[in-house]
Structures are given as C-alpha cells and as structure tokens.
Write a protein that holds these residues in place. Structure first.
Motif: not given
Length: 327
Positions: A128, A130, A147-148, A176, A237, A240-241, A244-245, A247, A327
């Motif tokens: 993963t 980040i 990924d994030e 985020h 999840e 976020v996939r 990635p950012d 929020d 995550l």
C-alpha cells in the motif's frame, strides 16, 4: 499474537527538500508530529528516513532526530543536484520492499511526479502506498499513483484554523484533500480559503455541507451489487481507491458517519444495526429474513432516530468482524 498479525507495518521516506521548498513550510518550523500521528493510527511506523543535502537544512536536524528519523545525507554532485536524493530514496524503498515482506505500507513524503514509477512498482508488489505533501505543491499524477494521499497544512493554513479557536501545536497538520479533477485549480484554492475565513464556527471550512457525487455513486453501485448489508468501512475504502485524497471534511462533514446520514436523508441508503455493528442497505431492502437485523436495525433505528449523535458515533467506528479495517 493474532492482533500483531493484522497490524500494518509502515516505512516512511521523506524527500525533505521537496517538502520545504516553495511549499509554505520552512525547514525551521517543519514538524513531523501531526503526520506521524495520522500514520500511527494506521499501524506501526518501523522505518523512518529523510533524504537531502543536510548542509542546507541544519535547522531541521534536531526535530527529525527527536522522532527517530535517520538522516541520509546526499551532497550535490557535479550535475545531479536534488535528483541524487530522489534516486537514493527510490533505491532504498525498492530494496526494503524486496527484503522485508513484513512491511506492507510505504509512505512517500513528496509531491514530485518523479516518484510515480516507484509508487506503481510498490503497488505491483502488493504494498500500500500513501503520499504525503503540501497540496499546492503536489502533482496530480503522483496523487493518482498512490492508494491514499494525506495533505500537509502550511503555517498560514494552521494560523487560519487557530483564528477559529483551534490551537495547533505544529506548523503543519495532516489532512486529506479533494482530488484535482474536482477542483484543484488556483481559483478553487483561494475560494476555499475565503470560505474558511468566513465560516462562523464549527471548523468545517464550508458554509454548507454538500454530498460529493463520488460518494453517492459508490454507495449506489455497492448496494446494487451486494447480496446483503454493506459495511461502511468498505464504502470508505472504495471511495479512497477511486479518489486517493478524498476527505469528507472537504465537503463539510466532520465524520464519514455524517456523510452517510446525509445520504440516508436523501433516500440513497438505509442504515441498520446488527449487534454492535452498523451496516448499510438499500432504501427499500427487505430484511424479513434476518430476525436480528430486523429487531436491531429497524427497532433501534426508530428508537434512537436517524440523526442522534449517539448513533453517529457508533457508526463511525464500524469494526469489521472478519478483517482489519486497515487504511
């Protein structure tokens, strides 16, 4: 023993010059604590290295040493310059990936798109990735490669938040952001800053809440394909996939549970409770086959009400009985 098996082991790599050059964060006030706190919520940070020509950033050494960061000095060669530190970081990250299978998460603290190949290779090997950087100095290409992505807040952003009543202990605060294709231009950033200044209270950064289309789309797709109740952690999840950012706070929701409550108000979903766990189902789902879901979800929903703070807080934890939330 079983708990340790599910614990994420994280390696942190800092492209330090990238984080403090034309970003609004200087070497003298750089503080790793807020970012480290966010990472420690995800797992154990077992590897910490920062790369640059440290003769240029002596004032940052003591602070990084305090957090156990190993400083890798890469003096400029004839023409390599900063690229020498980048290459050293990439080599060390790949070497660690192949040598330590126990490390499953790599954090690349940089906004440079040159690290996209590294992110792709790490993800190809099942890790993963980040990203960690200042929003205004981050390439959208690198955001999409991770990924994030966690954004660092600059001194100015922190002081603006402090004016609203929040006291920040550091010059940066991890948080985020919203993906570029939904408004990463300069006008959008300035507009957000003005809205944050004008917001009366609450620290939301938005004068009103607005459900993002990506959340509505993901919820509808997951519910349509699901054969039973959907865990809220799976929804987060999946979002976020795709972004990635992402929020929820960027859209005026202090927690993800609040966003789900807004979607329930729109009639997109319905929340039920099974035991101590909250789940999401379609608005017209027939739960007659599950007595526990019917009694717990239907009864407790009516008894507590959709918008009670108690139900929101329980929903926010959403532990998964079968797998670690990660995550």
């Amino acid at each position: 023993m079983n708990g340790r098996t599910n614990e994420h082991r994280i390696a942190l790599f800092l492209d330090f010059e990238n984080l403090v050059t034309n970003t609004g964060i200087s070497a003298s006030n750089f503080d790793l604590q807020p970012s480290l706190d966010r990472l420690l919520e995800k797992g154990k940070v077992v590897f910490r290295r920062a790369y640059c020509d440290w003769s240029r950033f002596n004032e940052a050494k003591m602070g990084l040493h305090r957090f156990g960061v190993e400083l890798i000095d890469v003096p400029p060669s004839t023409r390599a310059g900063k690229n020498g530190a980048d290459m050293r970081l990439v080599i060390d990250a790949l070497e660690l990936c192949y040598a330590r299978e126990s490390i499953d998460t790599f954090v690349i603290a940089s906004g440079d798109s040159d690290f996209c190949p590294l992110a792709y290779k790490l993800r190809e090997n099942g890790r993963t990735v980040i990203g960690l950087a200042v929003k205004e100095s981050t390439s959208p290409l690198f955001v999409n490669a991770c990924d994030e992505f966690i954004y660092l807040r600059t001194t100015r952003q922190r002081s603006e938040k402090g004016d609203k009543g929040r006291h920040g202990a550091a010059a940066e605060e991890a948080g985020h952001g919203k993906r570029g294709r939904h408004g990463r231009d300069a006008t959008g950033k300035a507009g957000k800053a003005e809205v944050e200044k004008a917001a009366p209270s609450g620290g939301k950064g938005h004068s009103k809440t607005e459900v993002p289309e990506i959340a509505r789309e993901v919820v509808q797709n997951l519910i349509a394909r699901a054969t039973g109740p959907v865990n809220p952690s799976l929804i987060k999840e999946t979002i976020v996939r795709k972004e990635p950012d992402f929020d929820e706070r960027e859209h005026g929701f202090p927690t993800f549970a609040k966003l789900l409550a807004a979607l329930e108000t729109e009639g997109v979903l319905r929340r039920i409770q099974q035991g101590r766990q909250w789940y999401v189902v379609g608005p017209d789902a027939d739960l007659a086959g599950g007595s526990e879901a019917k009694s717990e979800g239907k009864g407790k929903k009516q008894g507590r009400g959709r918008n009670t703070e108690e139900s929101e807080d329980e929903l926010e934890s959403y532990p998964d009985p079968e797998e670690d939330d990660g995550l």
